[in-house]
Design an enzyme around this catalytic site. Structure first.
Site, PDB file in Angstrom:
ATOM      1  N   ASP B  92       0.853  -1.189   0.000  1.00 57.15           N
ATOM      2  CA  ASP B  92       0.000   0.000   0.000  1.00 57.15           C
ATOM      3  C   ASP B  92       0.893   1.245   0.000  1.00 57.15           C
ATOM      4  O   ASP B  92       2.115   1.137  -0.022  1.00 57.15           O
ATOM      5  CB  ASP B  92      -0.970  -0.018   1.188  1.00 57.15           C
ATOM      6  CG  ASP B  92      -0.261   0.050   2.534  1.00 57.15           C
ATOM      7  OD1 ASP B  92      -0.849  -0.414   3.523  1.00 57.15           O
ATOM      8  OD2 ASP B  92       0.877   0.547   2.592  1.00 57.15           O
ATOM      9  N   SER B  93       0.255   2.406   0.024  1.00 62.40           N
ATOM     10  CA  SER B  93       1.032   3.643  -0.144  1.00 62.40           C
ATOM     11  C   SER B  93       2.034   3.848   0.988  1.00 62.40           C
ATOM     12  O   SER B  93       3.123   4.392   0.766  1.00 62.40           O
ATOM     13  CB  SER B  93       0.113   4.845  -0.280  1.00 62.40           C
ATOM     14  OG  SER B  93      -0.782   4.888   0.811  1.00 62.40           O
TER      15      SER B  93
END
Lengths: 88, 136
Positions: B92-93
């Protein structure tokens, strides 16, 4: 009556997270460094799901406060480390 | 003459060692060099060169892949030089931010935020490091 509160923008959040990681690098103690990173990652991940703007904004503001605390602690650690090296 | 060329290489190895022992630079150099096979190969193959700075693309690719593989959330079987962090590797980010920081540490770089935000895949990471004059 309350001023409109906006959630932080995604790039702001990632930037704050990056600042935590950079600050944690300044700790020479491995345990403190890893704890700071782990705690930041967990907190950001936990808060990711916050849907409404005021809660998200409050979490973001809290995060910024915590960053300042961590930065001060990192500075103190470096200061003490410098003192020790000068003593030797 | 050879010592002058070896000195920066040795000093670099001492920095890499987690607990540098200043009275035993060669032991530290050997230990650190063993854990960085690319650096050791480069060091041995160009003993007379005083310009030891440039990384080959192959070395950049290998080291960037290693950084990805050391991230706990990465699926090792999916790691390849074309992989996208979020689409292929399941990150994820926040993980992406961690990965880019790990790349900074591997190559001793400081990547400004506006550049770091653009790095979201292995090709981009490899490109950035390869083009950076300070990558070590």
């Amino acid at each position: 009556m309350a001023a409109a509160v906006t959630s932080p923008v995604r790039s702001e959040v990632l930037s704050l997270f990056r600042s935590f990681l950079r600050t944690s690098r300044q700790f020479s103690d491995y345990n403190i460094r890893e704890y700071t990173r782990r705690r930041a990652a967990d907190a950001f991940r936990e808060n990711r799901a916050l849907a409404d703007a005021p809660t998200a904004a409050a979490a973001f503001a809290e995060g910024k406060k915590q960053l300042e605390v961590a930065k001060r602690q990192a500075k103190n650690t470096m200061f003490h480390a410098t003192l020790l090296t000068k003593m030797w | 003459m050879a010592a002058a060329a070896l000195r920066p290489a040795i000093l670099r190895r001492i920095r890499l060692s987690p607990s540098p022992s200043f009275s035993q630079p060669f032991a530290a150099a050997a230990a650190a060099a063993a854990s960085h096979p690319h650096a050791l190969a480069r060091w041995l193959s160009r003993p007379m060169s005083s310009h030891d700075a440039h990384l080959t693309r192959e070395e950049v690719v290998d080291r960037v892949l290693d950084v990805l593989k050391s991230h706990p959330k990465v699926d090792l079987s999916k790691v390849n030089p074309d992989a996208h962090f979020e689409k292929d590797l399941g990150l994820d980010s926040l993980d992406t931010v961690e990965v880019v920081m790990a790349i900074e540490e591997e190559f001793k770089l400081e990547i400004p935020d506006r550049e770091a935000d653009k790095i979201d895949s292995l090709p981009l990471a490899i490109e950035y490091v390869s083009n950076h004059p300070m990558a070590a």
